[in-house]
Design an enzyme around this catalytic site. Structure first.
Site, short mmCIF file in Angstrom:
data_model
loop_
_atom_site.label_atom_id
_atom_site.label_comp_id
_atom_site.label_asym_id
_atom_site.label_seq_id
_atom_site.Cartn_x
_atom_site.Cartn_y
_atom_site.Cartn_z
N LYS A 1 1.27 -1.27 -0.18
CA LYS A 1 0.26 0.33 0.01
C LYS A 1 0.92 1.44 0.05
O LYS A 1 2.01 1.81 1.39
CB LYS A 1 -1.24 -0.04 1.41
CG LYS A 1 -2.01 0.89 1.15
CD LYS A 1 -2.65 1.26 2.22
CE LYS A 1 -1.69 2.71 3.39
NZ LYS A 1 -1.77 3.53 2.09
N GLU B 1 10.67 0.90 10.06
CA GLU B 1 11.49 2.62 9.61
C GLU B 1 11.20 4.11 9.99
O GLU B 1 10.18 4.21 8.99
CB GLU B 1 11.97 1.96 8.52
CG GLU B 1 13.53 2.72 8.60
CD GLU B 1 13.52 4.68 7.65
OE1 GLU B 1 13.69 5.68 8.79
OE2 GLU B 1 13.05 5.19 6.51
N CYS C 1 14.27 11.02 5.87
CA CYS C 1 13.96 10.63 7.38
C CYS C 1 15.85 11.09 8.12
O CYS C 1 16.08 10.85 9.46
CB CYS C 1 13.68 9.53 8.11
SG CYS C 1 14.30 7.64 6.78
N GLU D 1 11.12 16.28 14.43
CA GLU D 1 11.04 15.82 13.15
C GLU D 1 10.27 17.37 12.36
O GLU D 1 8.70 16.42 12.54
CB GLU D 1 10.24 14.62 12.99
CG GLU D 1 11.18 14.07 11.43
CD GLU D 1 10.79 12.69 11.20
OE1 GLU D 1 11.85 12.20 10.22
OE2 GLU D 1 9.58 12.32 11.46
#
Length: 496
Positions: free
Chosen positions: A188, A264, A299, A400
């Site tokens: 997906k 992750e 990331c 973040e």
């Protein structure tokens, strides 16, 4: 100026509803629900896509389970390797098409998609093709009268949930090892960036390389993701995305069937530059490019630069000069150096964090606003933004942001900078620059991160594990370590 010859092809291809690929067939969503993919560079609609419901997820999982009970896990390993190489060649042959679709719905430049993303998206299939017959079990030293050995078996049905920043590349990172070990997959993509995966599914379908049900593609957002995470007949979830969603997936696994989970997740990477670095311009260049490439939506990007006080002014001046020279604009224009942020909500989040930084008292050195160049009025463009004199406790230094926003922090003491670099809930990546080899290695050993780059931030290779610690995730992508996450270990005892 459009210099991409594939755009005409793309706009023709985008016509018509893009459907789900389940059991070797293209099917419309059972509830007839759809959603629209939007070009973040101008907010134009790109394509209409089917939106999977829970019943569609059930169907995809059922087909994947049937295929897993069939011939695929028992496929001759050399033949499985040949198939993987053929998929890699499909990606390589159609790289311009796939890069065009990536640039259209992600907003990254066509150059980044074509030259940064696509080569590895193809080559990773070749890498894992070589592993199909090389993940050995072992003979265990047990008591006399018995033989004990282990073997790696495929897990079964693997759900692969892919983020919007590297849609095709990170999908390939998951598909290749999963198939190499004999699993079947339901993948997906993000609803913001589904187009390249739809095209990949078309290429796989047309090649007839895989038995029906081995590779399934479902499209949609939260509902589809939750259905996969909680499905009782899925054996593994591999997820790349935010830490918050990763935590929800772990909870869903616990509530359902305790399926295996690899994650992750986010990062807030420190990049430490000591004053003994001799070639400072080269370090400035490398650090800037790693931070602001792909419009900061990575990331592992080094979002916190810890600069020794003796080089702080020179280093920050070099960064500011590069930020001012950046050109935001049409991803297909060769002069563009930074594309549009992927979607509206994320664009607004980045701008909100910039305002937070101002209110916290950080010094805005450059950027801090929406790009206003002619032609960019409707796009989600954010100028490269650098804050100086940032304190590690500030929100912009802890959260973040996942965009082109860099924090500069000043330090004077080695132990101090190590403590501040580690003072974060994340632990994905970190960097250190020093011409003193002993110092560089000493600091690298003390940094809390799954990956540490010494004197060259951002080194990646298929044979090296990719993953973090703390709230940056569980497990690893790449190398043999990812293969272990797509297998289960069985211990067999034989009495003689």
């Amino acid at each position: 100026m459009n210099t991409n010859p594939r755009l005409d092809w793309a706009f023709d291809w985008l016509k018509g509803e893009k459907r789900l690929y389940i059991g070797g067939e293209w099917v419309q969503a059972s509830q007839r629900a759809t959603f629209v993919s939007t070009n973040p560079a101008n907010q134009n609609s790109l394509a209409t896509l089917s939106e999977a419901s829970r019943s569609d997820i059930d169907s995809a999982v059922s087909q994947a389970r049937s295929a897993f009970r069939g011939s695929w896990p028992k496929q001759d390993r050399r033949e499985r390797a040949r198939i993987l190489r053929k998929i890699g060649e499909l990606v390589r042959t159609h790289k311009e098409e796939l890069a065009t679709l990536e640039a259209l719905d992600n907003g990254k430049t066509y150059r980044e998609a074509l030259y940064d993303d696509l080569p590895d998206s193809a080559d990773v299939f070749d890498y894992y093709a070589g592993w199909t017959d090389k993940l050995y079990g072992e003979s265990c030293p047990v008591e006399d009268g018995f033989v004990n050995f282990t073997q790696h078996e495929p897990l079964g049905v693997c759900a692969l949930i892919v983020p919007w920043n590297f849609p095709l590349l990170l999908a390939a990172w998951k598909i290749a090892p999963a198939l190499a070990m004999g699993n079947t997959v339901v993948i997906k993509p993000s609803p913001f960036t589904s187009l390249s995966l739809v095209r990949l599914a078309q290429l796989i379908d047309g090649s007839k390389l895989l038995p029906p049900g081995v590779f399934n593609l479902v499209l949609g957002g939260v509902e589809a993701g939750e259905a996969l995470s909680s499905h009782p007949d899925i054996d593994k979830i591999s997820f790349t995305g935010s830490t918050a969603i990763g935590a929800q997936i772990v909870q869903a696994s616990g509530r359902s069937n305790l399926k295996s989970v690899s994650l992750e997740l986010g990062g807030k990477a420190p990049n430490i530059i000591f004053d003994d670095v001799k070639d400072l311009p080269a370090v400035i260049d490398r650090s800037f490019n790693l931070m602001f490439s792909q419009k900061g939506e990575k990331c592992t990007e080094p979002t916190r630069f810890f600069l020794h006080e003796k080089i702080y002014d020179q280093f920050s001046a070099g960064l500011i000069e590069k930020a001012k020279a950046a050109i935001c604009g049409d991803p297909f224009d060769p002069v563009t150096t930074q594309g549009a942020q992927c979607h509206k909500a994320h664009f607004e989040k980045i701008l909100a964090y910039i305002e937070i930084g101002k209110k916290e008292g950080a010094q805005l050195l450059v950027g801090g606003n929406r790009d206003s160049a002619s032609g960019n009025e409707k796009g989600f463009f954010v100028r490269p933004t650098i804050f100086g004199n940032v304190q590690n406790k500030m929100q912009i230094a802890r959260d973040e942001i996942f965009g082109p926003v860099l924090c500069l922090l000043k330090f004077s003491d080695e132990e101090q900078v190590i403590a501040e670099a580690n003072d974060t809930p994340y632990g994905l990546a970190a960097g250190v620059y020093s011409d003193d080899a002993k110092r560089a290695m000493r600091v690298a050993q003390k940094l809390d991160a799954g990956m540490v780059f010494v004197n060259h931030y951002g080194c990646y290779h298929f044979s090296s594990p990719f993953g973090g610690i703390k709230q940056s995730g569980w497990g690893h992508e790449m190398a043999r370590h990812s293969l272990e996450s797509y297998t289960r270990l069985k211990s067999i005892w034989v009495k003689y």
